[in-house]
Write a protein that holds these residues in place. Structure first.
Motif, mmCIF file in Angstrom:
data_model
loop_
_atom_site.group_PDB
_atom_site.id
_atom_site.type_symbol
_atom_site.label_atom_id
_atom_site.label_comp_id
_atom_site.label_asym_id
_atom_site.label_seq_id
_atom_site.Cartn_x
_atom_site.Cartn_y
_atom_site.Cartn_z
ATOM 1 N N GLU A 194 0.843 -1.207 0.000
ATOM 2 C CA GLU A 194 0.000 0.000 0.000
ATOM 3 C C GLU A 194 0.871 1.247 0.000
ATOM 4 O OE1 GLU A 194 -3.558 -0.185 2.655
ATOM 5 O OE2 GLU A 194 -4.115 -0.466 0.556
ATOM 6 N N ALA A 195 1.955 1.208 0.796
ATOM 7 C CA ALA A 195 2.809 2.380 0.899
ATOM 8 C C ALA A 195 3.540 2.649 -0.412
ATOM 9 C CB ALA A 195 3.817 2.208 2.038
ATOM 10 N N GLY A 208 1.913 2.525 -3.137
ATOM 11 C CA GLY A 208 0.896 3.173 -3.956
ATOM 12 C C GLY A 208 -0.086 2.236 -4.628
ATOM 13 N N TYR A 209 -0.151 0.974 -4.181
ATOM 14 C CA TYR A 209 -1.092 0.041 -4.797
ATOM 15 C C TYR A 209 -2.261 -0.227 -3.855
ATOM 16 C CZ TYR A 209 2.904 -0.837 -7.796
ATOM 17 O OH TYR A 209 3.956 -0.690 -8.650
ATOM 18 N N MET A 248 1.882 8.949 6.085
ATOM 19 C CA MET A 248 1.581 7.963 5.036
ATOM 20 C C MET A 248 0.155 7.417 5.128
ATOM 21 S SD MET A 248 3.902 7.718 2.904
ATOM 22 C CE MET A 248 3.364 6.358 1.863
ATOM 23 N N LEU A 302 -0.819 5.286 7.302
ATOM 24 C CA LEU A 302 -0.809 3.921 7.835
ATOM 25 C C LEU A 302 -1.455 3.899 9.212
ATOM 26 C CD1 LEU A 302 2.757 2.980 6.625
ATOM 27 C CD2 LEU A 302 0.619 1.970 5.837
ATOM 28 N N THR A 328 -3.741 5.162 2.227
ATOM 29 C CA THR A 328 -2.303 5.059 2.001
ATOM 30 C C THR A 328 -1.904 5.015 0.516
ATOM 31 O OG1 THR A 328 -2.053 3.987 4.131
ATOM 32 C CG2 THR A 328 -0.261 3.687 2.569
ATOM 33 N N PRO A 329 -2.544 4.176 -0.301
ATOM 34 C CA PRO A 329 -2.120 4.125 -1.702
ATOM 35 C C PRO A 329 -2.273 5.472 -2.402
ATOM 36 C CG PRO A 329 -3.588 2.296 -1.218
ATOM 37 C CD PRO A 329 -3.609 3.189 -0.028
ATOM 38 N N ASP A 330 -3.318 6.219 -2.047
ATOM 39 C CA ASP A 330 -3.524 7.527 -2.677
ATOM 40 C C ASP A 330 -2.447 8.512 -2.244
ATOM 41 O OD1 ASP A 330 -5.752 6.463 -3.810
ATOM 42 O OD2 ASP A 330 -7.112 7.208 -2.262
ATOM 43 N N ALA A 362 0.568 7.736 -1.301
ATOM 44 C CA ALA A 362 1.792 7.344 -1.993
ATOM 45 C C ALA A 362 1.746 7.817 -3.443
ATOM 46 C CB ALA A 362 1.970 5.832 -1.925
#
Lengths: 378, 340, 241
Positions: free
Chosen positions: B231-232, B234-235, C52, C54, C74-76, C78
């Motif tokens: 996730e970190a 960007g997925y 982040m 998290l 989090t993905p957004d 990043a």
């Protein structure tokens, strides 16, 4: 005095109290209230299942672990009594031996499974108990020389418990007190005692630790409670109580077979009863077992007539047929887990709480061991 | 100075080690069984049956183990996708009886492929719905997950009852898949078992290809190890998970078709029965590990088939015993998944 | 004065029952190399994880490149241009060095020029390009984790204690690499316990204690004032010098 019997754990809802008293009254006087074999059968089954489901609630609701081997322990009790009575003859000594052996086996097995699988992850426990229970079911139907295989065992019970036995020469309230009624009261009082004992267990310091573990395993571990030991011990108590329920059923039915004790269908029934009645409340076991057993005994007839209504429309008649009631129960079960995880008892308590809101202090926060308002999470 | 350091660093690097012991264990089990069984031709028959069964179980179990690895979700309803897949093959077999009874290999293969496609599509879609309706509300809550997925299993099983009836249904193998194939004097192997092994190998290779050679596969492998870091980077791991869940359900459906033909009988409860074996397999293999899943499937199938021949009464117990032995040796399974 | 790239305003974070961040305010100017200092348990890692997404901030807000990202997933976060190198490295040990880098490159392709640059910073990665990351040494894993953050240009790079547990010579190597990154114009927020490393890299410094910011300023100022160092960082920091 009443508080001591209930270990200080009151129903805390007038409707619930009323329902419980009604159930207690009807079960206590069932032989004198109804005629015919069917109602008494249903009443005895309710007593047995209250004990079975309550013992399961100790695991699921209070300890927060899911076992699929509960019917295995139920079966161990049933087969313990059955094998002893059919091998050694219908004596009290044989029965006592069967009971001791069954309880010893159930307790040891539960301890082994617990120590083995609770150490790893709670999720392993569910998977391993499912595997072990299935293996046990297969074993019981394979070892036909010992267990009677698929056909099960028929046996004679001690004379006092036989239908031909007369306790009194004269009828009491118009009912002849025969061996069946004696058996019924043995079932009733042992189930009642077992239930009150479980109530004591969950309201003891031990029960509080179990719930602390359920709420936060790591915190409990950090506070110095050996989590595996506590969980294993809960699992042993639960298994022994389930075996006791199995013994009662064996006495009542004078028959023990895979379908009456070990089958996965019964495991599902127990799950449904505890969830719909209310996890982590014990009283939920009473409500769940009573409602489900009555429904299971009488609903097929009702749904059978509903099925006729839908006749002619494809699939609708099958959807409503008596054999498909598990479909609707399954849906109800899923909805209960989502929307009212504390079941009927939780709902009734919350309802009463809202009604009195502001007038009295929150009772449940002062009562240790209550989890009527806390959701079991892992 | 820097060079000295990097050189010392370099010596600490070893070639990636494959853990051979579990693989050797499979071979050892097969070899130890040979003298116990006595007859070589019986041993070949049993081993072949075990390989076929093992590959089918692997197909069914792989989805379950990946789903667990990715999202820590244990799906007790997985078994029902097996039943759904098996029953979906009826939709193909009933109208195409002519193809089934035809002596043409091409038509026979076509009917099997059609069964597989229909079953995978149906159970995959079922999986999507199941994930959305049953599982999504109870993420990260194991207790409710177990209860609710079990409830889902009951409901779908009952629906199969409604649409297909409760009594067992016999299905016929396509004409050319019936009977045995002589591989040598006294050595006869049932044709369908060979087909099952071939299908299993194809699925395994395809899975390895996807996992090792595609971006999605990389994401799945990375996600099993450390979902948070994926996730970190960007997925959205949720989308990935839904995809894997549907794929796993489709594979369970495929396994259901293969298992249905293997037993030539369909029962509504067949999925739940196999589920027990699948659980043993994924526990033995290590939850989340595909390689472990394969080895576990083979071990379970070999032990089950050998004991069924040597001592039929303890066949199912033997798998429990196997599981206990493995867990005593490696408490996290044969191939523990490195979790961060 | 241009808008800072990252701004934290009154950020509170709860983890379970614990109130870890108790109102954190600071900003990271575009193009700066900001070092976040503080003793163990001060909340540095929590700050990075909260940025982040998290862990979710329970109060306050986080703005990145002019947008409020406080409640984004989090993905957004990043994808909006932040790279994160966590404390425990978190390389995917079952994947090769190459596969780790391919995943980090969201476009799906590794830019050859950038890869050359990364190899020049961390030659070991070139040698072990095809090996599973799990087989690398601790220092090499750390290099890979940083390389993942560099494989594509990112507006902001968050790095959590990259020198922790590494041999001094490798720390030196790491500092040289970060200098290169700094010279290439990247904006970096670095959590560091090693004051020597922090002083050599940072141009701005933020000091945390007990979930709050206790000092903000230029690194040069803190580096010159040993009394201030003593007060803010205590003795154990000096042990590193």
């Amino acid at each position: 005095m009443f508080g001591r019997v209930l270990s200080g754990d009151y129903p805390r809802s007038p409707i619930l109290t009323g329902a419980l008293l009604l159930i207690l009254f009807v079960l206590a006087f069932a032989p004198f209230l109804f005629t015919g074999a069917q109602p008494l059968n249903v009443a005895a089954k309710i007593c047995v299942f209250i004990l079975l489901v309550a013992s399961y609630d100790l695991l699921l609701g209070y300890t927060g672990i899911v076992s699929f081997a509960h019917t295995m322990f139920f079966g161990i009790g049933g087969y313990g009594a059955a094998i002893a009575l059919s091998r050694l003859g219908p004596s009290w000594a044989a029965l006592a031996l069967g009971i001791v052996a069954a309880i010893a086996v159930a307790g040891t097995l539960a301890l082994l499974i617990g120590l083995f699988s609770l150490r790893v992850r709670a999720i392993f426990f569910a998977m391993i108990t499912l595997a072990v229970a299935t293996a046990f079911l297969v074993l019981a139907s394979q070892l036909s020389g010992f267990t009677g295989g698929e056909d099960g065992l028929n046996y004679t019970v001690p004379e006092l418990l036989r239908p031909s036995f007369r306790l009194f020469a004269e009828p009491i309230f118009g009912t002849i007190v025969n061996g069946r009624i004696v058996t019924y009261y043995i079932v009733f009082f042992i189930a009642l005692a077992g239930f009150l004992l479980l109530l004591r267990v969950v309201n003891s310091p031990f029960g509080s630790v179990l719930q602390a573990i359920r709420e936060n395993e790591f915190r409990a571990e950090a506070l110095g409670y050996p989590v595996v030991v506590y969980r294993s011990f809960a699992s042993v108590v639960s298994a022994v109580m389930a075996a006791l329920a199995g013994i009662l059923l064996a006495l009542w039915l004078r028959y023990t077979g895979p379908d009456t004790t070990l089958s996965f269908a019964i495991m599902i029934d127990v799950l449904l009863m505890v969830v719909i009645g209310g996890m982590g409340t014990l009283y939920g076991a009473v409500i769940g077992a009573t409602l489900m057993t009555i429904a299971e005994s009488y609903l097929p007839a009702i749904m059978g007539s509903l099925g006729k209504v839908g006749a002619g429309i494809p699939f609708l008649s099958t959807l409503l047929s008596a054999d498909r009631w598990l479909l609707w129960l399954g849906i109800l079960f899923i909805l209960s887990v989502y929307f009212f995880p504390t079941g009927i008892v939780g709902k009734l308590r919350a309802h009463w709480q809202n009604k009195r809101h502001g007038t009295a202090q929150r009772q449940d926060s002062s009562t240790p061991g209550d989890s009527g308002n806390t959701r079991p999470s892992n | 100075m820097t060079d000295g350091i990097t050189e010392r660093e370099e010596t600490t690097v070893r070639a990636p080690a494959i853990d051979w012991i579990p693989i050797l264990l499979v071979a050892a089990v097969a070899l130890i069984a040979l003298p116990l069984i006595g007859s070589f031709s019986t041993w070949v028959t049993l081993t072949m049956a075990a390989l076929a069964m093992g590959m089918i179980i692997f197909i069914m179990a792989s989805g379950l183990t990946l789903v667990f690895g990715l999202m820590d979700v244990i799906n007790f309803g997985h078994g029902v996708f097996i039943s759904v897949g098996a029953y979906m093959s009826l939709l193909v077999l009933r109208p195409l009886t002519g193809w089934v009874e035809s002596p043409s290999i091409a038509l026979n293969i076509a009917v099997l492929v059609l069964c597989i496609l229909v079953a995978m599509a149906a159970s995959g879609l079922f999986g999507l719905a199941f994930e959305r309706v049953i599982i999504r509300p109870v993420y990260r809550q194991h207790l409710k997950q177990i209860l609710v997925t079990m409830g889902g299993l009951i409901v779908i099983e009952q629906l199969l009852h409604v649409f297909f009836g409760g009594s067992p249904i016999t299905i016929a193998l396509p004409q050319t898949f019936r009977g045995g194939l002589a591989l040598g004097p006294d050595i006869i192997v049932e044709r369908y078992r060979l087909i099952a092994v071939v299908v299993g190998i194809i699925v395994f290779l395809a899975m390895m290809l996807v996992l090792n050679r595609t971006r999605i596969g990389l994401l799945v492998r990375a996600g099993v190890e450390n979902p948070e870091m994926v996730e970190a980077l960007g997925y959205r791991i949720r989308r990935l998970f839904v995809g894997v869940f549907a794929a796993g359900s489709a594979l369970a459906g495929l396994g259901g078709v293969m298992w249905g033909f293997y037993q030539q009988t369909l029962t509504v409860g067949m999925g739940l029965q196999v589920l027990v074996l699948i659980f043993i397999v994924v526990i033995i293999g290590g939850l989340g590990s595909i390689g472990g899943c394969l080895i576990g499937s083979l071990l379970v199938a070999l032990v089950a088939n050998y004991t069924a021949f040597l001592e039929p009464k303890i066949a199912l117990i033997s798998n429990i015993a196997l599981m206990l032995l493995v867990l005593m040796w490696r408490p996290q399974g044969l191939y523990p998944v490195v979790k961060v | 004065m241009p808008d800072p790239l990252l701004t934290l305003q009154g950020v509170h974070t709860h983890i379970g029952h614990y109130h870890i961040l108790q109102g954190v305010d600071f900003e990271v100017p575009r193009g700066s190399f900001t070092v976040l200092l503080g003793r163990n348990g001060a909340g540095k890692t929590t700050t990075l994880r909260t940025i982040m997404g998290l862990w979710k901030a329970s109060r306050g807000n986080i703005r990145f490149a002019g947008e409020d990202v406080t409640s984004r997933a989090t993905p957004d976060i990043a994808a909006s241009g932040i790279a994160y190198v966590p404390e425990n490295m978190s390389v995917f040990s079952g994947l090769t060095v190459q596969e780790n880098l391919i995943l980090a490159a969201r476009t799906g392709k590794i830019d050859a020029v950038r890869l050359e640059w990364i190899f020049s910073l961390f030659p070991a990665l070139q040698r072990f390009f095809g090996l599973a990351a799990g087989t690398l040494s601790g220092g090499q894993k750390q290099m890979l984790a940083i390389a993942r953050a560099l494989i594509e240009p990112r507006d902001l790079i968050l790095v959590d204690e990259p020198t922790k547990g590494l041999a001094p010579a490798i720390v030196g190597n790491m500092i040289r690499a970060f200098r290169e990154v700094k010279n290439a114009g990247a904006t970096v927020l670095l959590v560091e316990q090693n004051f020597m490393a922090a002083r050599m890299l940072g141009d701005a410094v933020v000091v945390m204690d007990d979930g709050r910011i206790v000092h903000r300023g230029a690194m040069a100022e803190l580096a010159a004032d040993s009394a201030l160092q003593q007060r803010l960082l205590g003795l154990h920091m000096e042990a590193h010098q």
